[in-house]
Design a protein around this motif. Structure first.
Motif, short mmCIF file in Angstrom:
data_model
loop_
_atom_site.label_atom_id
_atom_site.label_comp_id
_atom_site.label_asym_id
_atom_site.label_seq_id
_atom_site.Cartn_x
_atom_site.Cartn_y
_atom_site.Cartn_z
N UNK A 34 1.11 -1.12 -0.01
CA UNK A 34 -0.29 0.03 -0.21
C UNK A 34 0.78 0.67 -0.11
N UNK A 35 0.16 2.52 -0.75
CA UNK A 35 0.74 3.29 -0.47
C UNK A 35 -0.47 4.17 0.21
N UNK A 36 0.67 5.02 1.16
CA UNK A 36 -0.61 6.12 2.48
C UNK A 36 -0.30 7.31 1.94
N UNK A 37 0.06 9.04 2.96
CA UNK A 37 0.14 9.87 2.44
C UNK A 37 -0.52 10.62 3.76
N UNK A 38 0.44 11.54 4.24
CA UNK A 38 0.15 12.25 5.66
C UNK A 38 0.74 13.52 5.23
N UNK A 39 -0.54 14.57 4.72
CA UNK A 39 -0.16 16.32 4.20
C UNK A 39 0.32 16.98 5.72
N UNK A 40 0.56 18.13 5.84
CA UNK A 40 1.26 18.77 6.60
C UNK A 40 0.02 19.04 7.62
N UNK A 41 0.46 18.66 9.11
CA UNK A 41 -0.55 18.56 9.90
C UNK A 41 -2.41 17.53 9.68
N UNK A 42 -1.88 17.00 9.19
CA UNK A 42 -2.87 16.21 9.16
C UNK A 42 -2.66 14.49 9.32
N UNK A 43 -3.28 13.59 9.13
CA UNK A 43 -3.64 12.37 9.43
C UNK A 43 -2.90 11.57 8.72
N UNK A 44 -2.12 10.11 8.36
CA UNK A 44 -1.36 9.75 7.71
C UNK A 44 -3.21 8.97 6.75
N UNK A 45 -2.76 9.35 5.06
CA UNK A 45 -3.90 8.86 4.71
C UNK A 45 -4.25 7.43 3.19
N UNK A 46 -4.70 6.48 3.84
CA UNK A 46 -4.16 5.77 2.41
C UNK A 46 -4.41 6.61 1.59
N UNK A 47 -3.58 5.72 -0.38
CA UNK A 47 -3.71 6.60 -1.43
C UNK A 47 -3.97 5.48 -1.98
N UNK A 48 -3.52 3.93 -2.35
CA UNK A 48 -3.29 2.64 -2.76
C UNK A 48 -3.23 2.01 -2.55
N UNK A 49 -3.53 0.38 -3.16
CA UNK A 49 -3.02 -0.81 -2.39
C UNK A 49 -3.29 -1.75 -3.76
N UNK A 50 -2.57 -2.05 -3.26
CA UNK A 50 -2.47 -3.41 -4.38
C UNK A 50 -2.04 -4.61 -4.16
N UNK A 51 -2.42 -5.75 -4.28
CA UNK A 51 -2.47 -6.59 -4.00
C UNK A 51 -1.56 -7.93 -4.34
N UNK A 52 -1.04 -8.92 -3.39
CA UNK A 52 -0.83 -9.40 -3.30
C UNK A 52 -0.52 -10.34 -5.02
N UNK A 53 0.50 -11.43 -5.84
CA UNK A 53 0.09 -12.19 -6.58
C UNK A 53 -0.62 -12.91 -6.59
N UNK A 54 -0.89 -13.86 -5.50
CA UNK A 54 -1.52 -14.73 -4.73
C UNK A 54 -2.44 -14.51 -4.53
N UNK A 55 -3.15 -13.26 -4.34
CA UNK A 55 -4.51 -13.30 -4.13
C UNK A 55 -5.12 -12.16 -5.46
N UNK A 56 -4.08 -12.06 -6.95
CA UNK A 56 -5.07 -11.94 -7.92
C UNK A 56 -4.14 -10.20 -8.43
N UNK A 57 -3.26 -9.67 -7.53
CA UNK A 57 -3.02 -8.11 -7.46
C UNK A 57 -3.72 -6.90 -8.00
N UNK A 107 -7.12 1.07 6.27
CA UNK A 107 -6.11 1.64 7.03
C UNK A 107 -4.89 1.29 7.44
N UNK A 108 -4.71 2.51 8.40
CA UNK A 108 -3.18 2.69 8.68
C UNK A 108 -2.87 1.48 9.69
N UNK A 109 -3.71 0.74 10.56
CA UNK A 109 -3.90 0.11 11.69
C UNK A 109 -3.59 -1.47 10.76
N UNK A 110 -3.92 -1.79 9.68
CA UNK A 110 -3.72 -2.82 8.59
C UNK A 110 -2.15 -3.62 7.97
N UNK A 111 -1.35 -2.25 8.31
CA UNK A 111 -0.46 -2.43 8.08
C UNK A 111 1.45 -3.19 8.98
N UNK A 112 1.67 -3.51 8.21
CA UNK A 112 2.68 -3.61 9.51
C UNK A 112 4.79 -3.17 9.58
#
Length: 124
Positions: A34-57, A107-112
């Motif tokens: 996944x890619x997330x971004x954090x604008x100045x003064x704001x919380x980190x937000x989801x941008x995009x995700x690509x699933x693993x090859x085994x899940x179809x990508x 979600x941020x908490x979905x990432x390790x």
């Protein structure tokens, strides 16, 4: 997993950038990326995700970037990309890549593991 994000910079509105995320330790094939971004003064937000090859990508995007940003992965190079087109000043943020094994990788908490971030600044 140690992630390195790169490719950020200072550009004018309407320009394009390509961000890269790679690791020299281990393989990214087992992860949704996944890619997330954090604008100045704001919380980190989801941008995009690509699933693993085994899940179809399959890919998913935040509504704010849909049609402008494209996420992709090159499994042979162990690298994930985020192509940013038609950039707007509102896209200014630190962009982070991260790994997930969650069934809901929006979600941020979905990432390790997280990369260090790369700054994208868009001037008007």
């Amino acid at each position: 997993v140690q992630l390195q994000a790169s490719g950020g910079g200072l550009v004018q509105a309407g320009a394009s950038l390509r961000l890269s995320c790679t690791t020299s330790v281990g393989s990214l094939r087992s992860y949704h990326m996944g890619w997330f971004r954090q604008p100045p003064g704001k919380e980190r937000e989801f941008v995009a995700v690509i699933r693993r090859p085994g899940s179809g990508g399959a890919t998913s995007y935040a509504d704010s970037v849909k049609g402008r940003f494209t996420i992709s992965r090159d499994n042979a190079k162990n690298t994930v990309y985020l192509q940013l087109n038609s950039l707007e000043p509102e896209d200014t943020a630190v962009y982070y890549c991260a790994t997930s094994v969650s069934v809901t990788p929006y979600y941020v908490h979905s990432y390790g593991y997280w990369g260090q971030g790369t700054q994208v600044t868009v001037s008007s």
